[in-house]
Design a protein around this motif. Sequence first.
Motif, PDB file in Angstrom:
ATOM      1  N   VAL A   1       0.832  -1.206   0.000  1.00 49.38           N
ATOM      2  CA  VAL A   1       0.000   0.000   0.000  1.00 49.38           C
ATOM      3  C   VAL A   1       0.864   1.252   0.000  1.00 49.38           C
ATOM      4  O   VAL A   1       1.805   1.379   0.793  1.00 49.38           O
ATOM      5  N   CYS A   2       0.539   2.164  -0.897  1.00 46.21           N
ATOM      6  CA  CYS A   2       1.159   3.489  -0.882  1.00 46.21           C
ATOM      7  C   CYS A   2       0.491   4.288   0.227  1.00 46.21           C
ATOM      8  O   CYS A   2      -0.704   4.603   0.154  1.00 46.21           O
TER       9      CYS A   2
ATOM     10  N   ALA B   1      -2.317  -1.033  -3.582  1.00 43.18           N
ATOM     11  CA  ALA B   1      -3.430  -0.151  -3.218  1.00 43.18           C
ATOM     12  C   ALA B   1      -2.900   1.208  -2.779  1.00 43.18           C
ATOM     13  O   ALA B   1      -1.715   1.366  -2.465  1.00 43.18           O
ATOM     14  N   TYR B   2      -3.797   2.175  -2.739  1.00 44.10           N
ATOM     15  CA  TYR B   2      -3.448   3.535  -2.311  1.00 44.10           C
ATOM     16  C   TYR B   2      -4.263   3.912  -1.088  1.00 44.10           C
ATOM     17  O   TYR B   2      -5.485   3.745  -1.052  1.00 44.10           O
ATOM     18  N   HIS B   3      -3.578   4.457  -0.087  1.00 41.05           N
ATOM     19  CA  HIS B   3      -4.209   4.883   1.167  1.00 41.05           C
ATOM     20  C   HIS B   3      -4.360   6.406   1.169  1.00 41.05           C
ATOM     21  O   HIS B   3      -3.405   7.132   0.890  1.00 41.05           O
ATOM     22  N   ASN B   4      -5.561   6.872   1.495  1.00 34.47           N
ATOM     23  CA  ASN B   4      -5.850   8.305   1.478  1.00 34.47           C
ATOM     24  C   ASN B   4      -5.715   8.973   2.831  1.00 34.47           C
ATOM     25  O   ASN B   4      -5.760   8.331   3.888  1.00 34.47           O
ATOM     26  N   HIS B   5      -5.551  10.292   2.766  1.00 32.64           N
ATOM     27  CA  HIS B   5      -5.798  11.160   3.909  1.00 32.64           C
ATOM     28  C   HIS B   5      -6.946  12.078   3.486  1.00 32.64           C
ATOM     29  O   HIS B   5      -7.656  11.767   2.531  1.00 32.64           O
ATOM     30  N   ASP B   6      -7.133  13.200   4.138  1.00 29.43           N
ATOM     31  CA  ASP B   6      -8.214  14.081   3.697  1.00 29.43           C
ATOM     32  C   ASP B   6      -7.775  15.011   2.580  1.00 29.43           C
ATOM     33  O   ASP B   6      -8.599  15.544   1.842  1.00 29.43           O
ATOM     34  N   MET B   7      -6.468  15.202   2.406  1.00 35.58           N
ATOM     35  CA  MET B   7      -5.970  16.178   1.438  1.00 35.58           C
ATOM     36  C   MET B   7      -6.373  15.824   0.006  1.00 35.58           C
ATOM     37  O   MET B   7      -6.561  16.710  -0.829  1.00 35.58           O
ATOM     38  N   GLU B   8      -6.537  14.531  -0.293  1.00 37.33           N
ATOM     39  CA  GLU B   8      -6.867  14.116  -1.660  1.00 37.33           C
ATOM     40  C   GLU B   8      -8.283  14.517  -2.078  1.00 37.33           C
ATOM     41  O   GLU B   8      -8.642  14.403  -3.251  1.00 37.33           O
ATOM     42  N   PHE B   9      -9.088  14.988  -1.119  1.00 46.26           N
ATOM     43  CA  PHE B   9     -10.464  15.376  -1.426  1.00 46.26           C
ATOM     44  C   PHE B   9     -10.616  16.884  -1.561  1.00 46.26           C
ATOM     45  O   PHE B   9     -11.722  17.377  -1.828  1.00 46.26           O
TER      46      PHE B   9
ATOM     47  N   LYS C   1     -10.065  20.411  -9.783  1.00 46.24           N
ATOM     48  CA  LYS C   1     -10.156  18.957  -9.887  1.00 46.24           C
ATOM     49  C   LYS C   1      -9.868  18.308  -8.541  1.00 46.24           C
ATOM     50  O   LYS C   1      -8.995  18.768  -7.806  1.00 46.24           O
ATOM     51  N   VAL C   2     -10.604  17.255  -8.223  1.00 46.56           N
ATOM     52  CA  VAL C   2     -10.422  16.553  -6.954  1.00 46.56           C
ATOM     53  C   VAL C   2      -9.367  15.463  -7.146  1.00 46.56           C
ATOM     54  O   VAL C   2      -9.568  14.545  -7.958  1.00 46.56           O
ATOM     55  N   PRO C   3      -8.234  15.551  -6.442  1.00 48.70           N
ATOM     56  CA  PRO C   3      -7.163  14.575  -6.633  1.00 48.70           C
ATOM     57  C   PRO C   3      -7.619  13.128  -6.535  1.00 48.70           C
ATOM     58  O   PRO C   3      -7.213  12.293  -7.346  1.00 48.70           O
ATOM     59  N   TYR C   4      -8.472  12.817  -5.558  1.00 53.95           N
ATOM     60  CA  TYR C   4      -8.890  11.420  -5.372  1.00 53.95           C
ATOM     61  C   TYR C   4      -9.678  10.914  -6.577  1.00 53.95           C
ATOM     62  O   TYR C   4      -9.540   9.748  -6.973  1.00 53.95           O
ATOM     63  N   ASP C   5     -10.479  11.791  -7.168  1.00 45.33           N
ATOM     64  CA  ASP C   5     -11.222  11.394  -8.363  1.00 45.33           C
ATOM     65  C   ASP C   5     -10.266  11.042  -9.495  1.00 45.33           C
ATOM     66  O   ASP C   5     -10.495  10.079 -10.247  1.00 45.33           O
TER      67      ASP C   5
ATOM     68  N   GLU D   1      -7.163   1.589  -0.388  1.00 44.92           N
ATOM     69  CA  GLU D   1      -7.343   1.344   1.039  1.00 44.92           C
ATOM     70  C   GLU D   1      -7.991   2.606   1.587  1.00 44.92           C
ATOM     71  O   GLU D   1      -7.333   3.646   1.722  1.00 44.92           O
ATOM     72  N   LEU D   2      -9.277   2.530   1.844  1.00 44.35           N
ATOM     73  CA  LEU D   2     -10.002   3.725   2.267  1.00 44.35           C
ATOM     74  C   LEU D   2      -9.846   3.952   3.761  1.00 44.35           C
ATOM     75  O   LEU D   2     -10.295   3.139   4.574  1.00 44.35           O
ATOM     76  N   ASP D   3      -9.204   5.055   4.116  1.00 38.62           N
ATOM     77  CA  ASP D   3      -9.186   5.482   5.510  1.00 38.62           C
ATOM     78  C   ASP D   3     -10.509   6.185   5.745  1.00 38.62           C
ATOM     79  O   ASP D   3     -10.739   7.302   5.266  1.00 38.62           O
ATOM     80  N   LEU D   4     -11.403   5.499   6.444  1.00 36.31           N
ATOM     81  CA  LEU D   4     -12.770   5.974   6.602  1.00 36.31           C
ATOM     82  C   LEU D   4     -12.837   7.353   7.249  1.00 36.31           C
ATOM     83  O   LEU D   4     -13.571   8.234   6.793  1.00 36.31           O
ATOM     84  N   ALA D   5     -12.062   7.540   8.297  1.00 33.89           N
ATOM     85  CA  ALA D   5     -12.125   8.806   9.031  1.00 33.89           C
ATOM     86  C   ALA D   5     -11.617   9.970   8.189  1.00 33.89           C
ATOM     87  O   ALA D   5     -12.224  11.048   8.161  1.00 33.89           O
ATOM     88  N   TRP D   6     -10.492   9.774   7.492  1.00 35.49           N
ATOM     89  CA  TRP D   6      -9.960  10.864   6.676  1.00 35.49           C
ATOM     90  C   TRP D   6     -10.901  11.174   5.520  1.00 35.49           C
ATOM     91  O   TRP D   6     -11.037  12.329   5.112  1.00 35.49           O
ATOM     92  N   ALA D   7     -11.536  10.156   4.958  1.00 34.04           N
ATOM     93  CA  ALA D   7     -12.491  10.395   3.880  1.00 34.04           C
ATOM     94  C   ALA D   7     -13.667  11.234   4.387  1.00 34.04           C
ATOM     95  O   ALA D   7     -14.111  12.184   3.726  1.00 34.04           O
TER      96      ALA D   7
END
Length: 310
Positions: A153-154, A187-195, A201-205, A219-225
Amino acid sequence: MNYNRRKFIQSAGALALGGLALSGKAGTLLNNLKPGHAVGLQLFTFFGVIDEDVKGTLTKIAGLGYKELESAFSKKGGFYGMSPKDFKATVNDLGMSWTSHHVLGAPFKLPPGSKMPLDADGKPMVIPPLKNLRDNMQELVDSVAEGGVKYLVCANSPTATLDEIKSTIEVLNKTGEAAKKVGIQFAYHNHDMEFHPVDGKVPYDLLLSETDPKNVKMELDLAWAIKGGQNPVEMFKKHPGRFPLWHVKDLDASRENILPVGSGTLDFKPIFAAAASAGMQHFFVEHDMPKDALASITSSIGYLKNTLNV
């Protein structure tokens, strides 16, 4: 200061160069996730602690009922000072599985005035420079393959500009191809910054649409999303099967402070009920830089088992 994983990675990585309803009181877990599903732990929860006694820390984690582990960065380097095979053997001997490992995507430029997180003595943490997928991709893929790990995972990669997003997407696609060749799912793990939109443009999109959906899962970090204004259930509906891994942590009402699962304001019941549409295979409890990691994960697994009936 609540020093989370993103801030840590941005600081440490530079050396190498959440939307839903309130109420954490969920009822009985609904369908789509059978009781007895293995509960995993992201070992970043014990960063700065585990290296003092790796086997002792893992023994305590296993004793609480955690069955799967996702490894992360270690001050000792490598896999908590061990080779991939030795770390795998240690984990297996304790009745757990080493399921996933986190690495850095590309180095971050350290913002002016940024500092490393402090250790228990109030001194800046000293860690080895972090290897990254941009510069050390094959080495990192091969080391995880040697340990028989299912997922690579990144953990984070720069997405502050369109150029950074383009570079990150290139790294993700290349790594996804390399991982596939050795039988590993990337897989890729997110924080909130990608949204947060970048030039409209939304980076996560972009990460979702411009990476190969077979080679690059999320890998969805539920809280950061949720902090980023997203509803995980709606994300699952739009991209079914793209989220085989989750990070599970809780947040207070301000969305600034991380808490043990079930002690904050996030409603996990509808999210876990949608596990099938997400394609979820494994989830990992995580608490970034807690004051008492053992107390935190004890509380979290108690909530997952006793309230969500996981």
